[in-house]
Design a protein around this motif. Sequence first.
Motif, short mmCIF file in Angstrom:
data_model
loop_
_atom_site.label_atom_id
_atom_site.label_comp_id
_atom_site.label_asym_id
_atom_site.label_seq_id
_atom_site.Cartn_x
_atom_site.Cartn_y
_atom_site.Cartn_z
N GLU A 263 48.25 38.84 48.95
CA GLU A 263 49.57 38.41 48.47
C GLU A 263 49.49 37.03 47.79
N TYR A 264 48.72 36.13 48.36
CA TYR A 264 48.58 34.79 47.79
C TYR A 264 47.88 34.86 46.43
N MET A 265 46.84 35.69 46.33
CA MET A 265 46.09 35.81 45.08
C MET A 265 46.94 36.47 44.00
N ASN A 266 47.72 37.46 44.37
CA ASN A 266 48.55 38.16 43.38
C ASN A 266 49.69 37.28 42.86
N ASN A 267 50.07 36.27 43.62
CA ASN A 267 51.18 35.41 43.21
C ASN A 267 50.68 34.06 42.67
N GLU A 268 50.19 33.20 43.57
CA GLU A 268 49.78 31.86 43.17
C GLU A 268 48.46 31.84 42.38
N LEU A 269 47.56 32.78 42.69
CA LEU A 269 46.24 32.80 42.04
C LEU A 269 46.03 34.09 41.26
N SER A 270 47.02 34.44 40.46
CA SER A 270 46.91 35.68 39.69
C SER A 270 45.74 35.64 38.70
N TRP A 271 45.45 34.44 38.16
CA TRP A 271 44.34 34.30 37.22
C TRP A 271 43.00 34.62 37.89
#
Length: 306
Positions: free
Chosen positions: A172-180
């Motif tokens: 969830e964190y990667m898909n939102n804050e760390l999408s790049w």
Amino acid sequence: MGIEWWQILLLTLYAGYQICDELTINSSAGSAVFAGFISGLIMGDMKTGLMIGGAMQLTVLGVGTFGGSSRIDANSGTVLATAFSIGLGMNKELAISSIAVPVAALLIQTDILARFTNTFFAHRIDKHIEDHNYRAIERNYLLGALPWALSRALPVFLALTFGGGLVNTVVEYMNNELSWLATGLETAGAVLPAVGFAILLRYLPVKKHFPYLILGFVVTAILATVYGDVSAVGGAVSGLSEEFAHNFAGLPMLGIALIGFGIAAAEYNRSMNKPATAGGTSNTAVEEDTTQSIDDMKGEILDDEL
């Protein structure tokens, strides 16, 4: 969706079995693609499991275990990546690059630990051989499977039992804050199968059989293009007539596989029927040919060639 307790149990049992199968039975149940099939079947999404397993199989396509060496455990990585991808709704490519590959590399350590632990049973077998205690030899031989099974089953069980919440939070964190970063990892996951092909081509006798490599590339390109166009035409026709519902998707790979099998069989028969070297050939000429052959094939594995 989540991962149920019975799914954790079945995946753990399979993780322990697959390494024993790979070492002894060799029924192909200890391969990454089979691990994806079983994991996908248990998790209720066989397609996703096969796609992850196939990608991991291609990733380690050119990597082998020679002698007592260890390699990344693509099977356990596939099990965990499939479980988390289906159970937590994780992207397949992201699961491959962020779970399957790191887990597969990490379990090299448990593989080495299993090898060290097995020396205990090996020494016991040596002692029982001197005493002619054949029942004890058989018993310790079978007990040697326990370290191997636990080296895979225990990490998989712990990861599935306690890692689900952590993985879900990270995703969830990667898909939102760390999408790049997630996008980069997905791209890396898609590229990994090409790395497996590159490693395989590095050790295959490509210089000796480069005409077959060119022929295979051309045949693949032609069949993929032809059947792609045929499939497109079939899709258009099926829109006009409900009676026309043919599926041409599997024909290119089937045709390529059959052509490759035919060429391989012809090459095998040719090598088996190769006439013996005529008498009178000088030793110098033979040595020069051997030296030239070694120079041409430098870096290629020739053990399994006739």
